[in-house]
Design an enzyme around this catalytic site. Structure first.
Site, PDB file in Angstrom:
ATOM      1  CG  HIS A  43      43.551 -14.171 -22.407  1.00  0.00           C
ATOM      2  ND1 HIS A  43      43.220 -14.684 -23.631  1.00  0.00           N
ATOM      3  CD2 HIS A  43      42.450 -13.524 -21.955  1.00  0.00           C
ATOM      4  CE1 HIS A  43      41.962 -14.350 -23.905  1.00  0.00           C
ATOM      5  NE2 HIS A  43      41.474 -13.642 -22.912  1.00  0.00           N
ATOM      6  CD  GLU A  88      38.328 -14.996 -20.613  1.00  0.00           C
ATOM      7  OE1 GLU A  88      37.793 -13.899 -20.518  1.00  0.00           O
ATOM      8  OE2 GLU A  88      39.260 -15.210 -21.408  1.00  0.00           O
TER       9      GLU A  88
HETATM   10  O1  G3P Z   1      39.557 -11.767 -21.832  1.00  0.00           O
HETATM   11  C1  G3P Z   1      38.238 -11.705 -22.238  1.00  0.00           C
HETATM   12  C2  G3P Z   1      37.975 -12.451 -23.456  1.00  0.00           C
HETATM   13  O2  G3P Z   1      38.774 -13.549 -23.725  1.00  0.00           O
HETATM   14  C3  G3P Z   1      36.538 -12.691 -23.732  1.00  0.00           C
HETATM   15  O3  G3P Z   1      36.390 -12.390 -25.073  1.00  0.00           O
HETATM   16  O4  G3P Z   1      35.229 -11.532 -27.017  1.00  0.00           O
HETATM   17  O5  G3P Z   1      34.279 -13.432 -25.734  1.00  0.00           O
HETATM   18  O6  G3P Z   1      34.260 -11.148 -24.742  1.00  0.00           O
HETATM   19  P1  G3P Z   1      34.954 -12.122 -25.664  1.00  0.00           P
END
Ligand code: G3P
Length: 214
Positions: free
Chosen positions: A90, A138
């Site tokens: 992550h 991400e």
């Molecule tokens: O692992 C999911 C995360 O990093 C996304 O975070 O708060 O943008 O939904 P968020």
């Protein structure tokens, strides 16, 4: 469709609060075809497993074996506590590519599902070659923000899908049914969400909203 709810280390996702969210997921799971998975802190895995049927993935494992590894997270320990899968790499818990490969291998040996997180298309490509169950793209700058990756950077999802031999998930800023729908249209098989559920007053409504357009 997979909906991964990452509790991170939010207070609203710690200890008893984590159990409450897991129970909410268990309830909503009966009304949807989407598979909803919770990613709690390692200290909450066992309690959630004892009190709910919600599938649990660890937030992280270290590529280590039984032995002298103070402070590391042992893959066998999360498995025995009740996790059936794990995130690896992550953005908030980065590993080197070598460590990612090792962690993925260790998890697979234990029959844990793996989601390797990446923050660019190049890493997606490299991660997909390791044959995890999913690669999750991400962009770090969008994590925890108000603008969904599906709006701010749809190309990164499309390019990840194009460059991966493994199914793609995406996350960062995802909070609405539209965001989830768009992610699927762009070729993702599901989403990762944290703040859009954990930091809201009503996680049940937030999850229902995420599932409302699929
Ligand atoms: O692992 C999911 C995360 O990093 C996304 O975070 O708060 O943008 O939904 P968020």
């Amino acid at each position: 469709m997979k909906l991964i709810i990452n509790l991170k280390t939010y207070k609203a996702g710690t200890n008893q609060n984590a159990i409450e969210i897991a129970k909410t997921i268990e309830k909503i799971q009966q009304e949807t075809d989407a598979e909803i998975i919770i990613c709690p802190q390692p200290t909450d895995i066992q309690k959630i497993n004892e009190q709910t049927n919600t599938p649990i993935y660890a937030q992280h494992i270290d590529p280590i074996n039984y032995g002298s590894n103070t402070g590391h997270i042992l893959p066998e320990a999360v498995k025995q506590a009740g996790a059936t899968g794990t995130l690896i790499n992550h953005s908030e818990k980065n590993l080197t590519l070598k460590q990612i490969a090792k962690a993925n291998k260790r998890a697979k040996k234990l029959d844990l599902k793996t989601i390797i997180c990446t923050n660019n298309v190049q890493t997606t490509k490299a991660a997909s070659k390791l044959n995890p169950d999913y690669v999750a793209i991400e962009p770090p700058e969008l994590i925890g923000g108000d603008i969904s990756v599906t709006k701010a950077d749809p190309e990164i999802i499309e390019k990840s899908v194009e460059n991966s031999t493994t199914p793609i998930l995406c996350g960062a800023g995802v909070s609405t049914g539209e965001d989830v729908k768009k992610a699927i249209e762009l070729g993702a098989e599901g989403v990762l969400v944290a703040s859009g559920v954990v930091k809201t007053k009503n996680p049940e409504k937030a999850i229902q909203k995420l599932l409302s357009k699929i």
